[in-house]
Design a protein around this motif. Structure first.
Motif, PDB file in Angstrom:
ATOM      1  N   ASN A  72      -1.800   1.764   8.530  1.00  0.00           N
ATOM      2  CA  ASN A  72      -0.546   2.303   7.993  1.00  0.00           C
ATOM      3  C   ASN A  72       0.522   1.227   7.852  1.00  0.00           C
ATOM      4  O   ASN A  72       0.707   0.402   8.743  1.00  0.00           O
ATOM      5  CB  ASN A  72      -0.001   3.391   8.930  1.00  0.00           C
ATOM      6  CG  ASN A  72      -0.881   4.603   8.924  1.00  0.00           C
ATOM      7  OD1 ASN A  72      -1.762   4.746   8.074  1.00  0.00           O
ATOM      8  ND2 ASN A  72      -0.664   5.506   9.857  1.00  0.00           N
ATOM      9  N   THR A  73       1.219   1.266   6.717  1.00  0.00           N
ATOM     10  CA  THR A  73       2.371   0.394   6.539  1.00  0.00           C
ATOM     11  C   THR A  73       3.559   1.262   6.162  1.00  0.00           C
ATOM     12  O   THR A  73       3.418   2.474   5.998  1.00  0.00           O
ATOM     13  CB  THR A  73       2.133  -0.633   5.411  1.00  0.00           C
ATOM     14  OG1 THR A  73       2.040   0.077   4.178  1.00  0.00           O
ATOM     15  CG2 THR A  73       0.876  -1.425   5.636  1.00  0.00           C
ATOM     16  N   LYS A  74       4.723   0.622   6.034  1.00  0.00           N
ATOM     17  CA  LYS A  74       5.913   1.408   5.712  1.00  0.00           C
ATOM     18  C   LYS A  74       5.827   1.941   4.281  1.00  0.00           C
ATOM     19  O   LYS A  74       6.507   2.889   3.928  1.00  0.00           O
ATOM     20  CB  LYS A  74       7.163   0.546   5.894  1.00  0.00           C
ATOM     21  CG  LYS A  74       7.219   0.007   7.320  1.00  0.00           C
ATOM     22  CD  LYS A  74       8.608  -0.178   7.876  1.00  0.00           C
ATOM     23  CE  LYS A  74       8.569  -0.217   9.391  1.00  0.00           C
ATOM     24  NZ  LYS A  74       8.027  -1.451   9.971  1.00  0.00           N
ATOM     25  N   THR A  75       5.019   1.329   3.432  1.00  0.00           N
ATOM     26  CA  THR A  75       4.896   1.768   2.034  1.00  0.00           C
ATOM     27  C   THR A  75       3.778   2.776   1.843  1.00  0.00           C
ATOM     28  O   THR A  75       3.936   3.756   1.114  1.00  0.00           O
ATOM     29  CB  THR A  75       4.615   0.547   1.124  1.00  0.00           C
ATOM     30  OG1 THR A  75       5.320  -0.560   1.641  1.00  0.00           O
ATOM     31  CG2 THR A  75       5.021   0.824  -0.292  1.00  0.00           C
ATOM     32  N   ARG A  76       2.623   2.527   2.456  1.00  0.00           N
ATOM     33  CA  ARG A  76       1.456   3.367   2.225  1.00  0.00           C
ATOM     34  C   ARG A  76       0.731   3.630   3.533  1.00  0.00           C
ATOM     35  O   ARG A  76       0.736   2.788   4.418  1.00  0.00           O
ATOM     36  CB  ARG A  76       0.439   2.656   1.322  1.00  0.00           C
ATOM     37  CG  ARG A  76       0.858   2.476  -0.078  1.00  0.00           C
ATOM     38  CD  ARG A  76      -0.281   1.857  -0.862  1.00  0.00           C
ATOM     39  NE  ARG A  76       0.141   1.676  -2.230  1.00  0.00           N
ATOM     40  CZ  ARG A  76       0.889   0.652  -2.624  1.00  0.00           C
ATOM     41  NH1 ARG A  76       1.230  -0.273  -1.776  1.00  0.00           N
ATOM     42  NH2 ARG A  76       1.273   0.567  -3.869  1.00  0.00           N
ATOM     43  N   SER A  77       0.058   4.786   3.588  1.00  0.00           N
ATOM     44  CA  SER A  77      -0.774   5.045   4.752  1.00  0.00           C
ATOM     45  C   SER A  77      -2.123   4.349   4.557  1.00  0.00           C
ATOM     46  O   SER A  77      -2.478   3.962   3.434  1.00  0.00           O
ATOM     47  CB  SER A  77      -0.987   6.536   4.923  1.00  0.00           C
ATOM     48  OG  SER A  77      -1.786   7.012   3.876  1.00  0.00           O
ATOM     49  N   TYR A 114      -0.780  -4.646  -7.848  1.00  0.00           N
ATOM     50  CA  TYR A 114      -1.034  -3.620  -6.828  1.00  0.00           C
ATOM     51  C   TYR A 114      -1.618  -4.246  -5.560  1.00  0.00           C
ATOM     52  O   TYR A 114      -1.148  -3.987  -4.446  1.00  0.00           O
ATOM     53  CB  TYR A 114      -1.974  -2.537  -7.374  1.00  0.00           C
ATOM     54  CG  TYR A 114      -2.367  -1.542  -6.312  1.00  0.00           C
ATOM     55  CD1 TYR A 114      -1.496  -0.515  -5.951  1.00  0.00           C
ATOM     56  CD2 TYR A 114      -3.565  -1.661  -5.605  1.00  0.00           C
ATOM     57  CE1 TYR A 114      -1.821   0.374  -4.939  1.00  0.00           C
ATOM     58  CE2 TYR A 114      -3.891  -0.786  -4.599  1.00  0.00           C
ATOM     59  CZ  TYR A 114      -3.021   0.230  -4.272  1.00  0.00           C
ATOM     60  OH  TYR A 114      -3.332   1.095  -3.265  1.00  0.00           O
ATOM     61  N   GLU A 117       0.650  -6.342  -3.531  1.00  0.00           N
ATOM     62  CA  GLU A 117       1.555  -5.527  -2.718  1.00  0.00           C
ATOM     63  C   GLU A 117       0.841  -4.995  -1.469  1.00  0.00           C
ATOM     64  O   GLU A 117       1.419  -4.986  -0.377  1.00  0.00           O
ATOM     65  CB  GLU A 117       2.112  -4.362  -3.535  1.00  0.00           C
ATOM     66  CG  GLU A 117       3.227  -3.649  -2.782  1.00  0.00           C
ATOM     67  CD  GLU A 117       3.710  -2.371  -3.454  1.00  0.00           C
ATOM     68  OE1 GLU A 117       3.152  -1.985  -4.486  1.00  0.00           O
ATOM     69  OE2 GLU A 117       4.645  -1.763  -2.903  1.00  0.00           O
ATOM     70  N   ASP A 121       2.158  -5.817   2.113  1.00  0.00           N
ATOM     71  CA  ASP A 121       2.543  -4.736   3.030  1.00  0.00           C
ATOM     72  C   ASP A 121       1.906  -4.942   4.391  1.00  0.00           C
ATOM     73  O   ASP A 121       2.551  -4.823   5.428  1.00  0.00           O
ATOM     74  CB  ASP A 121       2.063  -3.379   2.483  1.00  0.00           C
ATOM     75  CG  ASP A 121       2.990  -2.856   1.407  1.00  0.00           C
ATOM     76  OD1 ASP A 121       4.111  -3.358   1.307  1.00  0.00           O
ATOM     77  OD2 ASP A 121       2.574  -1.951   0.676  1.00  0.00           O
ATOM     78  N   ARG A 125       4.932  -5.565   6.488  1.00  0.00           N
ATOM     79  CA  ARG A 125       5.487  -4.269   6.859  1.00  0.00           C
ATOM     80  C   ARG A 125       4.473  -3.348   7.540  1.00  0.00           C
ATOM     81  O   ARG A 125       4.380  -2.176   7.197  1.00  0.00           O
ATOM     82  CB  ARG A 125       6.035  -3.571   5.609  1.00  0.00           C
ATOM     83  CG  ARG A 125       7.228  -4.278   4.980  1.00  0.00           C
ATOM     84  CD  ARG A 125       7.577  -3.719   3.630  1.00  0.00           C
ATOM     85  NE  ARG A 125       6.659  -4.143   2.602  1.00  0.00           N
ATOM     86  CZ  ARG A 125       6.735  -5.319   1.972  1.00  0.00           C
ATOM     87  NH1 ARG A 125       7.684  -6.168   2.268  1.00  0.00           N
ATOM     88  NH2 ARG A 125       5.857  -5.642   1.049  1.00  0.00           N
ATOM     89  N   HIS A 127       2.906  -0.807  10.356  1.00  0.00           N
ATOM     90  CA  HIS A 127       3.516   0.104  11.313  1.00  0.00           C
ATOM     91  C   HIS A 127       3.201  -0.289  12.757  1.00  0.00           C
ATOM     92  O   HIS A 127       4.039  -0.216  13.626  1.00  0.00           O
ATOM     93  CB  HIS A 127       3.012   1.531  11.071  1.00  0.00           C
ATOM     94  CG  HIS A 127       4.054   2.413  10.467  1.00  0.00           C
ATOM     95  ND1 HIS A 127       5.302   2.521  11.005  1.00  0.00           N
ATOM     96  CD2 HIS A 127       4.037   3.207   9.376  1.00  0.00           C
ATOM     97  CE1 HIS A 127       6.020   3.340  10.259  1.00  0.00           C
ATOM     98  NE2 HIS A 127       5.275   3.766   9.257  1.00  0.00           N
ATOM     99  N   PHE A 218       7.533  -8.926  -3.466  1.00  0.00           N
ATOM    100  CA  PHE A 218       6.931  -8.197  -2.347  1.00  0.00           C
ATOM    101  C   PHE A 218       7.069  -8.879  -0.993  1.00  0.00           C
ATOM    102  O   PHE A 218       6.744  -8.288   0.029  1.00  0.00           O
ATOM    103  CB  PHE A 218       5.453  -7.930  -2.626  1.00  0.00           C
ATOM    104  CG  PHE A 218       5.233  -7.080  -3.845  1.00  0.00           C
ATOM    105  CD1 PHE A 218       5.753  -5.797  -3.891  1.00  0.00           C
ATOM    106  CD2 PHE A 218       4.528  -7.551  -4.930  1.00  0.00           C
ATOM    107  CE1 PHE A 218       5.573  -4.998  -5.010  1.00  0.00           C
ATOM    108  CE2 PHE A 218       4.341  -6.757  -6.047  1.00  0.00           C
ATOM    109  CZ  PHE A 218       4.867  -5.478  -6.090  1.00  0.00           C
TER     110      PHE A 218
END
Lengths: 422, 130
Positions: A72-77, A114, A117, A121, A125, A127, A218
């Protein structure tokens, strides 16, 4: 006839080398970039981070951070990353070595933004949630370390690193059951090492101009930080013996700064067949029938020359180790024939280029950017190997025979000690 | 599982942030209701009352900090004991409104969002790229 053909090949290869394309590099916003464009449909992108197990602030934490990749990241699970990578058609692979954590993606060229990014992430970024560690990452850590412990040869190489380096490069690659890893320690390690100064982005099948704007898009909020200093590696002639039911394997090793004659010596002793269903004709292959393999592991600041012996029983491993040690001693005492040297130099050149080109080249290029600040010079490393003399190989073997570290795994009571071998 | 936690909390969120009129009407009444409900007199928090017999809540409970989980079990056992003995906690030990923290709700919302996302991807249809 053969000479004539070789001459004509040499003529064409010199033409090829003058037009050979290599990685173009640049530094954007404190991040080192390297790219090698090509006409392929598939592109590969690797985020090489100087965060391997030798830098681990707490034992096993580098392994945990590697396994947090694409979670998990702040942008996508994590689920979204997995499913979208499936929808677009791609493969995402994190990997861990003693020097680096590498986040790699292979994808169709048009999906570059994509996947840049997704990698950014995971780098900037993540989690790193406590429940993710407990539910997803910890079982993976346990799996990796049990898989390594179930392979005697892998365990022997790990034991050899511990015996030869103690700390730094001697730290185990994988998290051990005794390590206490919490989401907090992983987050602290992430803040320490996942910085722009520790990052090299290497792409194949993409151009530098495509990568440059993506860094600004990014990686703007990534921490600039300072580059991790490579810890100095000193070599100890240690002996680590691990009782295990995984089999019986033994690794002999000698660490020193890289020298081309070490690569030639590793190729001379060899042991890895070039053709299927044969042992090959290298010294170790003939002495041990494929039970012993010599190789050179290059790390930043140190190279570990090693011979790994792995056979079905402790008695066979013991006998093969004695034969391998005798082969090494004979090189140290009586040198090497010019025919064998030629063969070994050709093999060493091939291995050196193979490590710097293609897929493994992405990581090697990134590491070289991070530690030396330059793209690896394939031509000069090949010519250095080409000019190795028989005396140099003999001298390298003499140095190794004088001081050697041992990692033994399995029925250790039946496996020999270093002073019984040399 | 009855209803959706996400929808319920979405509605509560709407009332408390978007609609000052509704907030003015509902909040004093909600405070009064919680007091009358009496769970605070047994030392419980509101989140202790959420039915835990659902996969989402089970997942949320498994993700609690060890200390929070211990305290939750302690409160529930103490409340059971008091209930058996037909007693209430002494006045000074009863839960104060400001201590009625929604410690489980964030975990429930996260777990349900994960479940919804999985359901979405399991039933997603792929359209050709334009």
């Amino acid at each position: 006839m053969l000479a004539a053909r070789r001459a004509s090949i040499a003529a064409t290869s010199s033409v090829a080398s003058s037009t050979r394309r290599s990685f173009a590099s640049a530094t954007v916003d404190g991040v080192q970039l390297a790219a090698l464009d090509s006409k392929t449909q598939i592109a590969s992108l690797a985020f090489v981070v100087k965060a391997g197990s030798r830098y681990a602030a707490a034992p096993g934490v580098a392994h945990a951070l590697e396994r947090f990749a694409f979670q998990n990241t702040k942008t996508r699970s994590a689920l979204r990353v997995t499913r979208e990578a499936e929808f677009l058609g791609a493969s995402l692979t994190p990997s861990l070595s003693r020097d680096a954590i590498v986040l790699e993606a292979d994808f169709l060229k048009e999906d570059l933004p994509y996947f840049f990014e997704v990698l950014a992430d995971s780098f900037a970024r993540p989690h790193l949630a406590r429940h993710e560690l407990a539910e997803v990452v910890a079982p993976l850590l346990k799996f990796d370390s049990s898989a390594a412990a179930a392979d005697a040869a892998v365990s022997a190489v790990e034991a050899l690193h511990l015996a030869a380096y103690r700390r730094g490069l001697g730290l185990p690659l994988y998290a051990q059951p005794v390590d206490s890893i919490s989401a907090k320690t992983v987050a602290e390690y992430k803040d320490l090492v996942y910085t722009k100064a520790n990052l090299a982005i290497v792409g194949a099948g993409v151009s530098l101009d495509q990568l440059k704007p993506l860094v600004a898009d990014f990686l703007e909020d990534a921490v600039a930080g300072t580059a991790s200093a490579v810890p100095a590696s000193s070599f100890f002639a240690g002996d680590v013996r691990v009782s295990s039911t995984a089999g019986s394997a033994l690794a002999l090793g000698h660490a020193s700064p890289y020298a081309p004659e070490l690569a030639v010596l590793a190729a001379l002793l060899g042991g890895v067949p070039s053709i299927k269903w044969s042992y090959g004709s290298s010294l170790l292959a003939t002495a041990t029938q494929g039970k012993a393999v010599a190789s050179l592991s290059n790390y930043a600041g140190s190279s570990l020359f090693k011979i790994v012996v792995n056979a079905d029983s402790a008695a066979e491993t013991s006998a093969a180790t004695k034969a391998a040690a005798a082969a090494l001693k004979s090189v140290a005492s009586s040198g090497v024939s010019s025919e064998d040297l030629k063969k070994a130099i050709a093999q060493a050149k091939f291995s050196a280029v193979a490590a710097l080109e293609g897929k493994p080249g992405l990581t090697a290029t990134g590491l070289s950017l991070l530690t030396a600040g330059t793209i690896p010079d394939i031509a000069s490393s090949v010519s250095a190997i080409g000019s190795v003399s028989a005396d140099k190989v003999k001298a390298a073997a003499e140095a190794i025979v004088k001081k050697i570290a041992v990692g033994a795994v399995g029925k250790v009571s039946e496996l020999p000690y270093a002073d019984e071998l040399f | 599982m009855t209803g959706s936690f996400l929808r319920t909390f979405g509605l509560a969120n709407f009332v408390s942030t978007k609609s000052p009129t509704l907030t003015k009407l509902i909040v004093p009444f909600a405070g009064f209701l919680s007091e009358v409900n009496g769970y605070r007199k047994l030392g419980l928090r509101y989140d202790d009352l959420i039915a835990e017999e659902s996969p989402v809540v089970q997942k949320a409970i498994s993700r609690l900090e060890p200390k929070e989980y211990y305290d939750r079990v302690f409160r529930i056992r103490r409340a059971h004991q008091l209930s058996l003995m037909h007693q209430l906690l002494p006045k000074e030990e009863r839960l104060k409104p400001e201590d009625d923290i929604r410690y489980l709700t964030p975990y429930i919302l996260e777990a349900e969002a994960e479940l919804r996302e999985r359901q979405y991807f399991d039933s997603a249809t792929v359209a050709a790229r334009k």
